[in-house]
Design a protein around this motif. Structure first.
Motif, PDB file in Angstrom:
ATOM      1  N   ALA A   6      33.777 -42.553 -21.415  1.00 33.61           N
ATOM      2  CA  ALA A   6      32.585 -41.796 -21.805  1.00 33.61           C
ATOM      3  C   ALA A   6      31.879 -41.222 -20.577  1.00 33.61           C
ATOM      4  O   ALA A   6      31.396 -40.085 -20.602  1.00 33.61           O
ATOM      5  N   GLU A   7      31.825 -42.007 -19.496  1.00 33.12           N
ATOM      6  CA  GLU A   7      31.200 -41.515 -18.265  1.00 33.12           C
ATOM      7  C   GLU A   7      32.011 -40.376 -17.661  1.00 33.12           C
ATOM      8  O   GLU A   7      31.451 -39.404 -17.158  1.00 33.12           O
ATOM      9  N   LYS A   8      33.338 -40.492 -17.719  1.00 31.75           N
ATOM     10  CA  LYS A   8      34.193 -39.422 -17.198  1.00 31.75           C
ATOM     11  C   LYS A   8      33.997 -38.142 -18.000  1.00 31.75           C
ATOM     12  O   LYS A   8      33.953 -37.048 -17.434  1.00 31.75           O
ATOM     13  N   ALA A   9      33.871 -38.266 -19.300  1.00 28.70           N
ATOM     14  CA  ALA A   9      33.653 -37.089 -20.145  1.00 28.70           C
ATOM     15  C   ALA A   9      32.321 -36.431 -19.811  1.00 28.70           C
ATOM     16  O   ALA A   9      32.209 -35.201 -19.778  1.00 28.70           O
ATOM     17  N   LYS A  10      31.306 -37.256 -19.536  1.00 23.86           N
ATOM     18  CA  LYS A  10      29.990 -36.729 -19.181  1.00 23.86           C
ATOM     19  C   LYS A  10      30.049 -35.992 -17.838  1.00 23.86           C
ATOM     20  O   LYS A  10      29.479 -34.910 -17.687  1.00 23.86           O
ATOM     21  N   ILE A  11      30.781 -36.560 -16.875  1.00 28.82           N
ATOM     22  CA  ILE A  11      30.914 -35.921 -15.560  1.00 28.82           C
ATOM     23  C   ILE A  11      31.668 -34.601 -15.688  1.00 28.82           C
ATOM     24  O   ILE A  11      31.291 -33.594 -15.090  1.00 28.82           O
ATOM     25  N   ARG A  12      32.749 -34.596 -16.503  1.00 24.70           N
ATOM     26  CA  ARG A  12      33.507 -33.362 -16.731  1.00 24.70           C
ATOM     27  C   ARG A  12      32.608 -32.273 -17.303  1.00 24.70           C
ATOM     28  O   ARG A  12      32.646 -31.123 -16.883  1.00 24.70           O
ATOM     29  N   LYS A  13      31.782 -32.662 -18.282  1.00 26.70           N
ATOM     30  CA  LYS A  13      30.879 -31.700 -18.914  1.00 26.70           C
ATOM     31  C   LYS A  13      29.881 -31.160 -17.896  1.00 26.70           C
ATOM     32  O   LYS A  13      29.598 -29.962 -17.868  1.00 26.70           O
ATOM     33  N   TRP A  14      29.361 -32.027 -17.031  1.00 29.16           N
ATOM     34  CA  TRP A  14      28.396 -31.595 -16.020  1.00 29.16           C
ATOM     35  C   TRP A  14      29.040 -30.669 -14.994  1.00 29.16           C
ATOM     36  O   TRP A  14      28.419 -29.717 -14.530  1.00 29.16           O
ATOM     37  N   ILE A  15      30.301 -30.942 -14.622  1.00 28.19           N
ATOM     38  CA  ILE A  15      30.993 -30.061 -13.673  1.00 28.19           C
ATOM     39  C   ILE A  15      31.152 -28.674 -14.284  1.00 28.19           C
ATOM     40  O   ILE A  15      30.887 -27.654 -13.634  1.00 28.19           O
TER      41      ILE A  15
END
Length: 119
Positions: A6-15
């Motif tokens: 979930a954290e990786k998905a959030k970081i991907r979205k922010w990038i």
């Protein structure tokens, strides 16, 4: 410290948001992406997973590099003349019994008495 999915998905979205929110269409540098991530969460840009996620976005085709900057890779539009039409299936009434024709007259219910019958 490991990062959850979930954290990786959030970081991907922010990038992707950092690249999409750029003022000019020339793209953004890694420094701009790091500043954006740190504004969302302190110390996020210093994690090694962040750069791996950035590389993964490049590999999958979500981002592209243009003149050393990151840009959103837009899909190519298909020309309208090359659409493939699907033909209808020649097999109709799948799931029905093959030899049983569809009845056009209604049979009276077994519980109801016929109207022309006298008591």
């Amino acid at each position: 410290m490991t990062t959850t999915t979930a954290e990786k998905a959030k970081i991907r979205k922010w990038i992707l948001m950092a690249v999409a929110n750029s003022k000019d269409s020339k793209g953004v540098t890694t420094q701009h992406i790091k500043k954006f991530l740190d504004s969302k969460q302190d110390g996020l840009s210093s994690k090694p997973e962040t750069m791996l996620l950035l590389k993964r976005l490049l590999e999958t085709g979500h981002l592209a590099k243009k003149d050393g900057k990151f840009v959103i890779k837009k899909p190519k539009k298909k020309s309208p003349g090359k659409e493939v039409k699907r033909s209808k299936s020649p097999v109709k009434n799948t799931g029905r019994i093959a030899n049983k024709p569809k009845s056009t007259t209604k049979n009276p219910s077994k519980l109801q008495k016929p109207l022309n019958e006298t008591e």
